[in-house]
Design a protein around this motif. Structure first.
Motif, mmCIF file in Angstrom:
data_model
loop_
_atom_site.group_PDB
_atom_site.id
_atom_site.type_symbol
_atom_site.label_atom_id
_atom_site.label_comp_id
_atom_site.label_asym_id
_atom_site.label_seq_id
_atom_site.Cartn_x
_atom_site.Cartn_y
_atom_site.Cartn_z
ATOM 1 N N LEU A 3 0.869 -1.169 0.000
ATOM 2 C CA LEU A 3 0.000 0.000 0.000
ATOM 3 C C LEU A 3 0.906 1.218 0.000
ATOM 4 O O LEU A 3 1.737 1.379 0.887
ATOM 5 C CB LEU A 3 -0.905 0.019 1.241
ATOM 6 N N GLU A 4 0.775 2.061 -1.003
ATOM 7 C CA GLU A 4 1.627 3.246 -1.135
ATOM 8 C C GLU A 4 0.795 4.516 -1.005
ATOM 9 O O GLU A 4 -0.350 4.534 -1.435
ATOM 10 C CB GLU A 4 2.323 3.242 -2.513
ATOM 11 N N PRO A 5 1.341 5.541 -0.424
ATOM 12 C CA PRO A 5 2.741 5.821 -0.132
ATOM 13 C C PRO A 5 3.215 5.363 1.252
ATOM 14 O O PRO A 5 4.303 5.729 1.670
ATOM 15 C CB PRO A 5 2.812 7.344 -0.230
ATOM 16 N N TRP A 6 2.444 4.550 1.957
ATOM 17 C CA TRP A 6 2.808 4.186 3.335
ATOM 18 C C TRP A 6 3.801 3.040 3.408
ATOM 19 O O TRP A 6 4.276 2.698 4.472
ATOM 20 C CB TRP A 6 1.547 3.842 4.137
ATOM 21 N N LEU A 28 -7.804 11.697 -6.043
ATOM 22 C CA LEU A 28 -7.716 10.920 -7.272
ATOM 23 C C LEU A 28 -8.127 9.482 -6.979
ATOM 24 O O LEU A 28 -7.996 9.016 -5.845
ATOM 25 C CB LEU A 28 -6.279 10.934 -7.807
ATOM 26 N N PRO A 29 -8.593 8.749 -7.984
ATOM 27 C CA PRO A 29 -8.949 7.347 -7.732
ATOM 28 C C PRO A 29 -7.706 6.529 -7.378
ATOM 29 O O PRO A 29 -6.578 6.899 -7.717
ATOM 30 C CB PRO A 29 -9.545 6.879 -9.058
ATOM 31 N N LEU A 30 -7.918 5.429 -6.694
ATOM 32 C CA LEU A 30 -6.824 4.521 -6.382
ATOM 33 C C LEU A 30 -6.299 3.923 -7.679
ATOM 34 O O LEU A 30 -7.030 3.751 -8.642
ATOM 35 C CB LEU A 30 -7.292 3.398 -5.470
ATOM 36 N N GLU A 31 -5.016 3.625 -7.691
ATOM 37 C CA GLU A 31 -4.400 2.994 -8.849
ATOM 38 C C GLU A 31 -3.812 1.669 -8.404
ATOM 39 O O GLU A 31 -3.155 1.599 -7.365
ATOM 40 C CB GLU A 31 -3.301 3.902 -9.404
ATOM 41 N N VAL A 32 -4.042 0.615 -9.179
ATOM 42 C CA VAL A 32 -3.537 -0.714 -8.842
ATOM 43 C C VAL A 32 -2.560 -1.158 -9.929
ATOM 44 O O VAL A 32 -2.880 -1.126 -11.120
ATOM 45 C CB VAL A 32 -4.688 -1.731 -8.716
ATOM 46 N N GLU A 33 -1.367 -1.554 -9.486
ATOM 47 C CA GLU A 33 -0.319 -2.040 -10.385
ATOM 48 C C GLU A 33 -0.115 -3.525 -10.079
ATOM 49 O O GLU A 33 0.142 -3.890 -8.932
ATOM 50 C CB GLU A 33 0.952 -1.248 -10.116
ATOM 51 N N VAL A 34 -0.253 -4.371 -11.086
ATOM 52 C CA VAL A 34 -0.122 -5.816 -10.897
ATOM 53 C C VAL A 34 0.918 -6.350 -11.869
ATOM 54 O O VAL A 34 0.863 -6.063 -13.068
ATOM 55 C CB VAL A 34 -1.470 -6.534 -11.148
ATOM 56 N N ASP A 35 1.887 -7.121 -11.347
ATOM 57 C CA ASP A 35 2.803 -7.853 -12.210
ATOM 58 C C ASP A 35 3.059 -9.215 -11.579
ATOM 59 O O ASP A 35 2.449 -9.561 -10.571
ATOM 60 C CB ASP A 35 4.086 -7.062 -12.497
ATOM 61 N N GLU A 37 5.413 -10.392 -9.817
ATOM 62 C CA GLU A 37 6.088 -10.395 -8.523
ATOM 63 C C GLU A 37 5.332 -9.691 -7.402
ATOM 64 O O GLU A 37 5.563 -9.959 -6.233
ATOM 65 C CB GLU A 37 7.469 -9.729 -8.654
ATOM 66 N N ARG A 38 4.472 -8.732 -7.758
ATOM 67 C CA ARG A 38 3.860 -7.909 -6.706
ATOM 68 C C ARG A 38 2.578 -7.237 -7.172
ATOM 69 O O ARG A 38 2.278 -7.145 -8.353
ATOM 70 C CB ARG A 38 4.837 -6.844 -6.248
ATOM 71 N N ILE A 39 1.843 -6.755 -6.178
ATOM 72 C CA ILE A 39 0.673 -5.910 -6.393
ATOM 73 C C ILE A 39 0.916 -4.642 -5.579
ATOM 74 O O ILE A 39 1.285 -4.727 -4.406
ATOM 75 C CB ILE A 39 -0.617 -6.592 -5.894
ATOM 76 N N VAL A 40 0.726 -3.497 -6.197
ATOM 77 C CA VAL A 40 0.893 -2.224 -5.502
ATOM 78 C C VAL A 40 -0.398 -1.430 -5.664
ATOM 79 O O VAL A 40 -0.879 -1.245 -6.780
ATOM 80 C CB VAL A 40 2.078 -1.404 -6.054
ATOM 81 N N VAL A 41 -0.968 -0.971 -4.543
ATOM 82 C CA VAL A 41 -2.153 -0.128 -4.567
ATOM 83 C C VAL A 41 -1.698 1.270 -4.167
ATOM 84 O O VAL A 41 -1.157 1.468 -3.073
ATOM 85 C CB VAL A 41 -3.249 -0.641 -3.605
ATOM 86 N N HIS A 42 -1.873 2.230 -5.078
ATOM 87 C CA HIS A 42 -1.424 3.613 -4.864
ATOM 88 C C HIS A 42 -2.601 4.506 -4.502
ATOM 89 O O HIS A 42 -3.672 4.405 -5.101
ATOM 90 C CB HIS A 42 -0.801 4.190 -6.143
ATOM 91 N N CYS A 43 -2.377 5.394 -3.561
ATOM 92 C CA CYS A 43 -3.348 6.414 -3.181
ATOM 93 C C CYS A 43 -2.632 7.759 -3.348
ATOM 94 O O CYS A 43 -1.951 8.233 -2.444
ATOM 95 C CB CYS A 43 -3.788 6.187 -1.740
ATOM 96 N N ALA A 49 -5.897 11.078 3.856
ATOM 97 C CA ALA A 49 -6.426 9.797 3.408
ATOM 98 C C ALA A 49 -5.684 8.673 4.114
ATOM 99 O O ALA A 49 -4.544 8.819 4.541
ATOM 100 C CB ALA A 49 -6.274 9.653 1.900
ATOM 101 N N PHE A 50 -6.363 7.545 4.228
ATOM 102 C CA PHE A 50 -5.771 6.382 4.872
ATOM 103 C C PHE A 50 -6.271 5.145 4.153
ATOM 104 O O PHE A 50 -7.430 5.076 3.737
ATOM 105 C CB PHE A 50 -6.182 6.330 6.350
ATOM 106 N N MET A 51 -5.397 4.185 3.995
ATOM 107 C CA MET A 51 -5.751 2.948 3.335
ATOM 108 C C MET A 51 -5.234 1.796 4.190
ATOM 109 O O MET A 51 -4.139 1.871 4.738
ATOM 110 C CB MET A 51 -5.090 2.922 1.952
#
Length: 63
Positions: A3-6, A28-35, A37-43, A49-51
């Motif tokens: 979970l980014e930027p945390w 802005l809407p959340l952005e999800v990056e999937v590959d 090796e990893r999943i990254v959820v950006h806020c 804000a808190f995720m």
């Protein structure tokens, strides 16, 4: 999964699911990056804000 930027990090095994909640002023809407090796959820660009991850595979996750 991250979970980014945390930079919170959670381990998900293949086939597992998770529930994530985002609260606060989300500019802005959340952005999800999937590959492979990893999943990254950006806020991005959000004030006060808190995720967090609520559960992994139906099991509650402690904050």
């Amino acid at each position: 999964m991250f979970l980014e930027p945390w930079t919170d990090e959670y381990e998900l095994k293949p086939g597992q699911t998770c529930d994530i909640v985002a609260e606060g002023d989300l500019s802005l809407p959340l952005e999800v990056e999937v590959d492979a090796e990893r999943i990254v959820v950006h806020c991005f660009d959000s004030k006060s804000a808190f995720m967090r991850v609520l559960s992994i595979n139906g099991e509650s996750v402690q904050p």
